[in-house]
Structure formats: C-alpha cells, structure tokens
Design a protein around this motif. Structure first.
Motif, PDB file in Angstrom:
ATOM      1  N   SER A  41       0.814  -1.226   0.000  1.00  0.00           N
ATOM      2  CA  SER A  41       0.000   0.000   0.000  1.00  0.00           C
ATOM      3  C   SER A  41       0.848   1.278   0.000  1.00  0.00           C
ATOM      4  N   LYS A  42       2.129   1.154   0.361  1.00  0.00           N
ATOM      5  CA  LYS A  42       2.996   2.339   0.373  1.00  0.00           C
ATOM      6  C   LYS A  42       3.363   2.786  -1.053  1.00  0.00           C
TER       7      LYS A  42
ATOM      8  N   PRO B 135       1.033  -8.211 -11.377  1.00  0.00           N
ATOM      9  CA  PRO B 135       0.689  -7.408 -10.200  1.00  0.00           C
ATOM     10  C   PRO B 135       1.133  -8.096  -8.912  1.00  0.00           C
ATOM     11  N   VAL B 136       1.482  -7.278  -7.929  1.00  0.00           N
ATOM     12  CA  VAL B 136       1.812  -7.804  -6.603  1.00  0.00           C
ATOM     13  C   VAL B 136       0.494  -7.926  -5.848  1.00  0.00           C
ATOM     14  N   GLU B 137       0.209  -9.110  -5.331  1.00  0.00           N
ATOM     15  CA  GLU B 137      -1.103  -9.321  -4.697  1.00  0.00           C
ATOM     16  C   GLU B 137      -1.007  -9.605  -3.204  1.00  0.00           C
ATOM     17  N   VAL B 138       0.182  -9.367  -2.633  1.00  0.00           N
ATOM     18  CA  VAL B 138       0.339  -9.566  -1.182  1.00  0.00           C
ATOM     19  C   VAL B 138       0.765  -8.248  -0.556  1.00  0.00           C
ATOM     20  N   GLU B 139       0.210  -7.922   0.590  1.00  0.00           N
ATOM     21  CA  GLU B 139       0.544  -6.663   1.269  1.00  0.00           C
ATOM     22  C   GLU B 139       1.983  -6.706   1.801  1.00  0.00           C
ATOM     23  N   ASP B 140       2.401  -7.879   2.273  1.00  0.00           N
ATOM     24  CA  ASP B 140       3.765  -8.043   2.779  1.00  0.00           C
ATOM     25  C   ASP B 140       4.674  -8.407   1.594  1.00  0.00           C
ATOM     26  N   LEU B 141       5.521  -7.463   1.190  1.00  0.00           N
ATOM     27  CA  LEU B 141       6.325  -7.641  -0.037  1.00  0.00           C
ATOM     28  C   LEU B 141       7.277  -8.831   0.044  1.00  0.00           C
ATOM     29  N   SER B 142       7.675  -9.213   1.228  1.00  0.00           N
ATOM     30  CA  SER B 142       8.617 -10.338   1.351  1.00  0.00           C
ATOM     31  C   SER B 142       7.980 -11.657   0.912  1.00  0.00           C
ATOM     32  N   LYS B 143       6.647 -11.649   0.733  1.00  0.00           N
ATOM     33  CA  LYS B 143       5.956 -12.882   0.321  1.00  0.00           C
ATOM     34  C   LYS B 143       5.685 -12.943  -1.191  1.00  0.00           C
ATOM     35  N   HIS B 144       6.060 -11.897  -1.917  1.00  0.00           N
ATOM     36  CA  HIS B 144       5.829 -11.888  -3.377  1.00  0.00           C
ATOM     37  C   HIS B 144       6.915 -12.701  -4.082  1.00  0.00           C
ATOM     38  N   LYS B 145       6.497 -13.512  -5.053  1.00  0.00           N
ATOM     39  CA  LYS B 145       7.455 -14.316  -5.833  1.00  0.00           C
ATOM     40  C   LYS B 145       7.513 -13.789  -7.265  1.00  0.00           C
ATOM     41  N   MET B 146       8.720 -13.504  -7.715  1.00  0.00           N
ATOM     42  CA  MET B 146       8.915 -13.042  -9.096  1.00  0.00           C
ATOM     43  C   MET B 146       9.003 -14.245 -10.028  1.00  0.00           C
ATOM     44  N   ASP B 147       8.572 -14.076 -11.280  1.00  0.00           N
ATOM     45  CA  ASP B 147       8.813 -15.093 -12.304  1.00  0.00           C
ATOM     46  C   ASP B 147      10.306 -15.138 -12.612  1.00  0.00           C
TER      47      ASP B 147
ATOM     48  N   PRO C 119       1.785   2.562 -10.420  1.00  0.00           N
ATOM     49  CA  PRO C 119       1.642   2.338  -8.984  1.00  0.00           C
ATOM     50  C   PRO C 119       1.702   0.848  -8.629  1.00  0.00           C
ATOM     51  N   LYS C 120       2.309   0.564  -7.501  1.00  0.00           N
ATOM     52  CA  LYS C 120       2.351  -0.790  -6.920  1.00  0.00           C
ATOM     53  C   LYS C 120       3.069  -1.827  -7.799  1.00  0.00           C
ATOM     54  N   SER C 121       3.924  -1.361  -8.733  1.00  0.00           N
ATOM     55  CA  SER C 121       4.650  -2.308  -9.600  1.00  0.00           C
ATOM     56  C   SER C 121       5.987  -2.682  -8.950  1.00  0.00           C
ATOM     57  N   THR C 122       6.479  -3.882  -9.272  1.00  0.00           N
ATOM     58  CA  THR C 122       7.768  -4.333  -8.730  1.00  0.00           C
ATOM     59  C   THR C 122       8.897  -3.423  -9.216  1.00  0.00           C
ATOM     60  N   LEU C 123       8.713  -2.811 -10.385  1.00  0.00           N
ATOM     61  CA  LEU C 123       9.728  -1.917 -10.945  1.00  0.00           C
ATOM     62  C   LEU C 123       9.859  -0.669 -10.078  1.00  0.00           C
ATOM     63  N   MET C 124       8.723  -0.125  -9.693  1.00  0.00           N
ATOM     64  CA  MET C 124       8.724   1.061  -8.834  1.00  0.00           C
ATOM     65  C   MET C 124       9.372   0.735  -7.484  1.00  0.00           C
ATOM     66  N   MET C 125       9.124  -0.467  -6.986  1.00  0.00           N
ATOM     67  CA  MET C 125       9.685  -0.877  -5.692  1.00  0.00           C
ATOM     68  C   MET C 125      11.213  -0.927  -5.748  1.00  0.00           C
TER      69      MET C 125
END
Length: 349
Positions: A4-5, A221-233, A308-314
C-alpha cells in the motif's frame, strides 16, 4: 515494506501511448540522492553527468513479435496467443498465454495465417503460465521461426489501446538489441540514439552489455501486502566474462557505473561476489528487489516512470530512497511526465 505504500494517483493521460518523436528527446528527470535535488532535463543532457571512464551497463536482449492471432477449429473464434518461451525447439513446444482462456482446452487446434499454414495443438493447460502448445509445421526449424516472425506482432503492453503500427517494430526495441528472447522491452534503453551513444563514446564513456530476457512477470501485479511474500517469475540472464571484467574495472577505479534499467539492475544484483564485484552468470533469476536493499554493483541508474504498486517502482524506491522517490513521482505527475513503456526517463545519481 507494504504494498500500500506504493500507491499513488496516476492520471490515465500520463500513460504514454507513443514514444517521443526522437529517442533522445524524451524528458529526463535527474535525481541527486546526496543533494536531494530534482532537475528537469532532456534525455540527451545525460552526457553532462558522465565523464571519461564511467560505464553504462546495457541489456542487449531483443524483443520478438510474441503476440499472434489464430482461429479456433470448427468455431473460427479469434484467439490471441502470446508466446512466452520456447520449451523445446525440436518438438516446437511453447509456453503461451491465450485469450479468452476459457475457450481453450486440451486437444483444441488453432490455425494461423490467411492460408492456415501454421497449426498449433493445445497439449497442456495446467501450467501456471497458461497453456503449452505444440506447433505443427512442415518446414525446417529456421522456416518455422521465420513463420512466427511473419505472423507475430510487436507485443506492446496491454495499456496501449491503439493498433500496433509499423514503426513500433523499431521503436519498441533498443538500438543495441542483439539476442532475441524478450517478450517486453527493456524500456530505459529505448531512449539511447546512435548519435548520443557516439557522443558518449567520444567523451570516453564505456559500455558493458548483459542479457536479461524480459518476461511478462515484469508486469505481474503484486497481490500480497507483505512484499517479502511476493514471488517473481524467473527470467533468463547472461553476464559474460568480458562484461564482468569491464564492470569490475570501473568499480575499482571508483567511476560511475550506471545500470540502464531495472532489468540490468536485477541481472547484475543476481550475480555478486562476496567482495562486491560482478561474477559471470548464465542461468535464471527471480530476484525481487524492494526497500531496504544494499546495492553492490551500480551506483547510478536510468529508469522510466513506473505504474503504482509495480515491482519496478519498488526496486527504484530501494535505489533512490522511498521518500525521495515518492516526492519525485509527485513532481512527475504535476509536471506531466509520461509514464510506463513509451514514457519519459529518470536518472538517479
């Protein structure tokens, strides 16, 4: 760090439908991390920030025409097939996405081209990526690949609503693209013109090339609020001995080492030695970079403005500093910078 940040209001009209008329004349926002300053420039002004011995790391992957349209046997329904990756050259097996997916089942045949000279059979629909197709074609492998080139179109991102135009085949590609394998362009590099690269060379700036074949996971899209739980292809990456030698030499001389794009940053950060140098690499990476993160190789980067909310922006937030990046994005929206694949660029030093 929470998902959400990374939310911000992005007006639709700031999504770039077309590239700038000339590659090196898109706008360039320059972020100085030390001084916390933001400057508004044109991309070709980039040359003023680099000196002899500084080095750019480029991603030389080449986009192939991955989007095809076929007709389903019997019903004639139009089906979009997006080629993701070749699984087996000999058997002509490909991982693909199909749309509309609900209409496609194992055993279905799809026909491509006006003469229907290319046929594909669905042999698996349980992969996480979509479907597995086996292409049926009488010619040699080279002729088959040529057929895919003819029938495919430039895979512009879905947000671009217009029809694909002839110029997209050239513009949705960097001028130094060499190794075919990407289904999306490494867009930060698309701002480099031959003229600008020549001027940089004359100034004594060096270039090193790596390859990272960009997959659609970049846009997932990232679908988890806690980013440490997102898995990249996973994406295929190659860093040659020569490239690592050039990069490490620039690091040792304390020069500017500039990653051109998030794909380059992901590739080089996937192969770092214990003493903070770049190793050669040939394999797959699913590295996901988000704040906080300590970067080892590049000390500056070029990137586009991301959604917004893209892994690239992160990743860019991890490099620029979260608060500074959010301030820059607010400024970009206010100043009508163009976002996404055909959009404007940012230099972070």
């Amino acid at each position: 760090m929470k998902l959400s940040k990374f939310k911000f209001e992005l007006p639709d009209e700031l999504l770039a439908e077309y590239p700038a008329e000339h590659r090196d004349e898109s706008r360039l926002m320059v972020l100085n991390r030390k001084e916390k300053t933001i400057e508004h420039k044109t991309f070709k002004d980039l040359i003023n920030y680099f000196d002899e011995g500084d080095l750019f790391i480029l991603n030389n992957t080449k986009v192939f025409p991955a989007r095809m349209y076929g007709e389903k046997e019997k019903t004639g329904a139009r089906i979009e097939v997006f080629l993701l990756r070749e699984l087996n050259a000999e058997s002509r097996l490909w991982d693909v996405l199909v749309d509309p997916a609900r209409k496609i089942r194992i055993g279905n045949k799809l026909f491509f081209g006006e003469d229907e000279s290319l046929v594909a059979e669905v042999i698996d629909n349980t992969t996480s990526r979509g479907r597995t197709l086996r292409f049926l074609y009488d010619g040699s492998y080279e002729e088959f690949r040529q057929k895919l080139q003819e029938l495919g179109e430039t895979p512009l991102p879905k947000y671009i609503q217009r029809e694909v135009e002839e110029s997209d085949a050239e513009r949705y590609q960097t001028i130094y693209a060499k190794h075919e394998g990407a289904v999306a362009a490494p867009t930060a590099g698309m701002h480099f013109s031959k003229h600008l690269m020549k001027r940089l060379e004359i100034k004594g700036v060096d270039f090193a090339e790596v390859t990272l074949h960009v997959g659609l996971g970049t846009f997932s899209p990232v679908e988890v609020e806690d980013l440490s739980k997102h898995k990249m292809d996973s994406e295929k990456a190659i860093i040659t001995k020569e490239a690592s030698k050039n990069v490490n030499s620039a690091i040792s001389k304390k020069k500017r080492v500039c990653a051109v794009g998030t794909t380059v940053m992901r590739a080089v950060e996937s192969s770092v030695s214990s003493n903070g140098r770049l190793n050669e690499f040939d394999g797959w990476t699913n590295k996901f970079i988000f704040p906080p993160y300590d970067f080892s190789i590049a000390n500056c980067m070029i990137t586009n403005f991301h959604t917004p909310k893209s892994t690239l922006m992160m990743m860019v937030a991890a490099f620029a500093g979260y608060d500074f990046l959010m301030e820059a994005y607010e400024e970009a929206v206010k100043e009508n910078y163009k976002f996404y694949s055909y959009g404007d660029a940012m230099l972070i030093i």
